[in-house]
Design an enzyme around this catalytic site. Structure first.
Site, PDB file in Angstrom:
ATOM      1  N   THR A  74      -8.984  -5.541  13.784  1.00 43.02           N
ATOM      2  CA  THR A  74      -8.648  -4.149  13.456  1.00 43.02           C
ATOM      3  C   THR A  74      -9.839  -3.236  13.743  1.00 43.02           C
ATOM      4  O   THR A  74      -9.686  -2.160  14.327  1.00 43.02           O
ATOM      5  CB  THR A  74      -8.237  -4.052  11.976  1.00 43.02           C
ATOM      6  OG1 THR A  74      -7.145  -4.948  11.735  1.00 43.02           O
ATOM      7  CG2 THR A  74      -7.823  -2.643  11.604  1.00 43.02           C
ATOM      8  N   ARG A  95      -8.474 -11.552  22.460  1.00 48.45           N
ATOM      9  CA  ARG A  95      -7.773 -12.815  22.706  1.00 48.45           C
ATOM     10  C   ARG A  95      -6.281 -12.660  22.402  1.00 48.45           C
ATOM     11  O   ARG A  95      -5.870 -11.773  21.664  1.00 48.45           O
ATOM     12  CB  ARG A  95      -8.345 -13.923  21.819  1.00 48.45           C
ATOM     13  CG  ARG A  95      -9.777 -14.289  22.128  1.00 48.45           C
ATOM     14  CD  ARG A  95     -10.335 -15.212  21.067  1.00 48.45           C
ATOM     15  NE  ARG A  95     -10.307 -14.579  19.752  1.00 48.45           N
ATOM     16  CZ  ARG A  95     -10.266 -15.239  18.600  1.00 48.45           C
ATOM     17  NH1 ARG A  95     -10.242 -16.554  18.587  1.00 48.45           N
ATOM     18  NH2 ARG A  95     -10.264 -14.595  17.459  1.00 48.45           N
ATOM     19  N   LYS A 106      -2.149 -17.438   8.708  1.00 44.12           N
ATOM     20  CA  LYS A 106      -3.210 -16.498   9.053  1.00 44.12           C
ATOM     21  C   LYS A 106      -2.663 -15.162   9.546  1.00 44.12           C
ATOM     22  O   LYS A 106      -3.225 -14.110   9.311  1.00 44.12           O
ATOM     23  CB  LYS A 106      -4.107 -17.129  10.131  1.00 44.12           C
ATOM     24  CG  LYS A 106      -5.221 -16.215  10.638  1.00 44.12           C
ATOM     25  CD  LYS A 106      -6.067 -16.943  11.663  1.00 44.12           C
ATOM     26  CE  LYS A 106      -7.101 -16.003  12.282  1.00 44.12           C
ATOM     27  NZ  LYS A 106      -6.520 -15.031  13.196  1.00 44.12           N
ATOM     28  N   PHE A 302     -13.613 -15.657  14.160  1.00 41.79           N
ATOM     29  CA  PHE A 302     -14.191 -16.061  12.882  1.00 41.79           C
ATOM     30  C   PHE A 302     -15.571 -15.429  12.665  1.00 41.79           C
ATOM     31  O   PHE A 302     -15.861 -14.365  13.191  1.00 41.79           O
ATOM     32  CB  PHE A 302     -14.211 -17.586  12.742  1.00 41.79           C
ATOM     33  CG  PHE A 302     -12.837 -18.199  12.695  1.00 41.79           C
ATOM     34  CD1 PHE A 302     -11.893 -17.767  11.764  1.00 41.79           C
ATOM     35  CD2 PHE A 302     -12.466 -19.200  13.575  1.00 41.79           C
ATOM     36  CE1 PHE A 302     -10.609 -18.310  11.718  1.00 41.79           C
ATOM     37  CE2 PHE A 302     -11.185 -19.756  13.534  1.00 41.79           C
ATOM     38  CZ  PHE A 302     -10.261 -19.307  12.600  1.00 41.79           C
TER      39      PHE A 302
END
Length: 558
Positions: A74, A95, A106, A302
């Site tokens: 975001t 991605r 998720k 991550f």
């Protein structure tokens, strides 16, 4: 107060025609291969024929993820929109989401609120078929491998030493370990087998690191599928599979062009997970974006110990790309969770928990600034429950490291909420010059590279090698793969390999259980702790909430 869901916000947007988005960044329509009105692939010839200067590259990464959420994608999208708002020509490079998390827990990877890429339903589901092509190429290689054994096994492949798995783009724990080839001689050779999720396939990594069709084919030919009875590696090239695999992947290699809610061009291409692979979008998409913009904003999966480490130590090493600035995303809520606070207690001000959790952010910041020597800024994704005292506390602690903190409200305000972050990113790119350094050198041994990452990036105290891993490292060194960079597969929830160790743990040791080479991708995969390459679905999967109305409208997708 009721809020629109992500999908409701996305469906309410009236997008520009994809040819107009291409026009806005100077891509001639002869290179645009439309998939309907709102998405397209860009012909590879475009990049070959455009050799101009690159714009600035901005990498967005984050603190160690928690169930409270960080909002990295975001923020990446909102920053690109914010740069446009302040008059800069920007493009975002992301991605593609995997179907596994979309139907699991998720969620997708198209952003959220008013900072999204669209069409979000397409991007989160079949999109342009790239993942299907990768799965088909992966499974063609598996089929040719087993067929070779069935037809006489002239290469002398030891079925006990096959390393190549089949794959499917779904969270399906039932397929982790299987026995196949049952049913008698005509139905194959019985052997232990298994499935990885498609994003964990080496072919995903190969596609994302290849810089041309010929490079793709060469990389595919180098993939090791197993070993012979006398322990010699067997490759896809030995099976003569690379040509057919390339045929399946030739269109998938072309980058996908879409747009944000505000019409900022977005390349969404490739999708390796950062906890089990290298976690970056494709080299081709990044390079195309750089040619077409003043600022390319990209993300790595991550926390910075995974995605950013691999972006910098693998992708940058292989391509020569170097970020001009790095954005580290954090939330007050997530930092309080790192400080030991329960998710149900995050709404109340708690400076004690924040102080205990803040070392997680500060360690990521220090790594980017002091290990990789790159200019960086902290973006705090602000929630309505965050207090001024909590925000001021973060700002003061980051300033002690010489790093500015900027508040981001892109979820609620889109590009307008990213303008302050955009100005700081421009300042970093124009005024601060990095002295980019890898965390380890090429000529170190595999063990020395692992040690560098564990001590310098994770801040661990040592490494325990299981006997199998010791043998694998010795063999890979013998085979000449010792100079490859390493790609650590570990939990995303901690700097360590233990998901329960939150914050910034110290004096811990990691356990290396397995080491294998991804010869096509060009890196060594180091598996730590209990990491899995095939996730499972949760007790209540997100798939239960997804539906389609009578008029064909998808609902319940975030």
């Amino acid at each position: 107060m009721s809020y629109l869901s992500d999908i409701e916000i996305a469906q309410a947007c009236k997008p520009q025609h994809i040819t107009e988005i291409a026009d806005s960044i100077g891509i001639d329509r002869k290179y645009v291969e439309q998939y309907g009105n709102n998405k397209a692939k860009i012909d590879l010839a475009f990049l070959d024929e455009n050799k101009g200067e690159n714009g600035k590259l901005v990498l967005v990464t984050a603190i160690t993820p928690t169930p409270a959420g960080e909002g990295k994608t975001t923020t990446t999208i909102g920053l690109a929109d914010g740069l446009r708002k302040i008059g800069k020509k920007s493009v975002v490079a992301l991605r593609e989401p995997s179907l596994g998390p979309v139907f699991g827990i998720k969620g997708g990877a198209a952003g959220g609120g008013y900072a999204q890429v669209i069409p979000m339903e397409d991007i989160n589901l079949h999109f342009t078929g790239d993942f299907h092509a990768i799965g088909a190429a992966n499974n063609l290689l598996a089929a040719m491998l087993d067929n070779h054994i069935q037809q006489g096994n002239s290469l002398g492949i030891d079925v006990r030493k096959i390393t190549w798995k089949r794959c499917v783009d779904m969270n399906d724990r039932q397929l982790r370990n299987i026995v196949d080839g049952l049913g008698g001689k005509a139905n194959g050779t019985p052997r232990e087998d298994g499935f990885d999720i498609t994003v964990a396939s080496e072919i995903m990594a190969v596609l994302c690191l290849a810089d041309s069709l010929s490079d793709l084919k060469t990389r595919l030919s180098k993939i090791i599928v197993g070993y012979t009875y006398d322990d010699k590696p067997v490759t896809a090239g030995d099976l003569k599979a690379q040509g057919a695999m390339t045929a399946l992947l030739k269109d998938a290699l072309k980058p996908n062009l879409v747009q944000t809610l505000e019409g900022t061009p977005a390349f969404v291409h490739g999708g390796p997970f950062a906890n089990i692979a290298h976690g970056c979008n494709s080299v081709i998409a990044t390079r195309t974006a750089l040619k077409m913009s003043e600022y390319t904003v990209t993300e790595a999966g991550f926390g910075a110990d995974l995605g950013a480490e691999k972006f910098l130590d693998i992708k940058c090493r292989m391509t020569g790309l170097v970020p001009n600035a790095v954005v580290i995303v954090a939330t007050v809520r997530a930092l309080k969770m790192h400080g030991g606070l329960d998710k149900k207690e995050l709404a109340a001000e708690n400076l004690d928990a924040l102080e205990k959790g803040l070392p997680n952010l500060l360690q990521h910041v220090s790594n980017i600034k002091n290990v990789y020597k790159l200019p960086c800024v902290v973006a705090v994704n602000r929630f309505p429950t965050d207090t001024d005292a909590e925000i001021d506390f973060i700002i003061a602690k980051c300033k002690e490291l010489g790093v500015n903190t900027v508040l981001s409200t892109v979820w609620a305000e889109g590009g307008k909420g990213g303008e302050a972050l955009a100005r700081e990113v421009v300042r970093l790119c124009e005024e601060e010059k990095g002295d980019f350094t890898f965390s380890y050198e090429d000529d170190l041994t595999i063990k020395e590279k692992i040690e560098k990452v564990v001590t310098k990036i994770y801040h661990g105290s040592g490494i325990i090698y299981m006997p199998a891993a010791e043998k694998q490292i010795d063999r890979l060194e013998e085979l000449g793969f010792g100079k490859c960079p390493i790609c650590v597969a570990k939990t995303q929830y901690s700097f360590s390999d233990d998901a329960s160790k939150l914050g910034a743990p110290k004096d811990f040791k990691v356990t290396v259980k397995n080491v294998k080479v991804s010869a096509g991708a060009g890196f060594i995969v180091v598996l730590m702790g209990d990491i899995m390459t095939m996730p499972g679905l949760p007790k209540v999967p997100a798939a239960e909430k997804i539906d389609v109305t009578e008029d064909g409208k998808i609902v319940g997708l975030f």
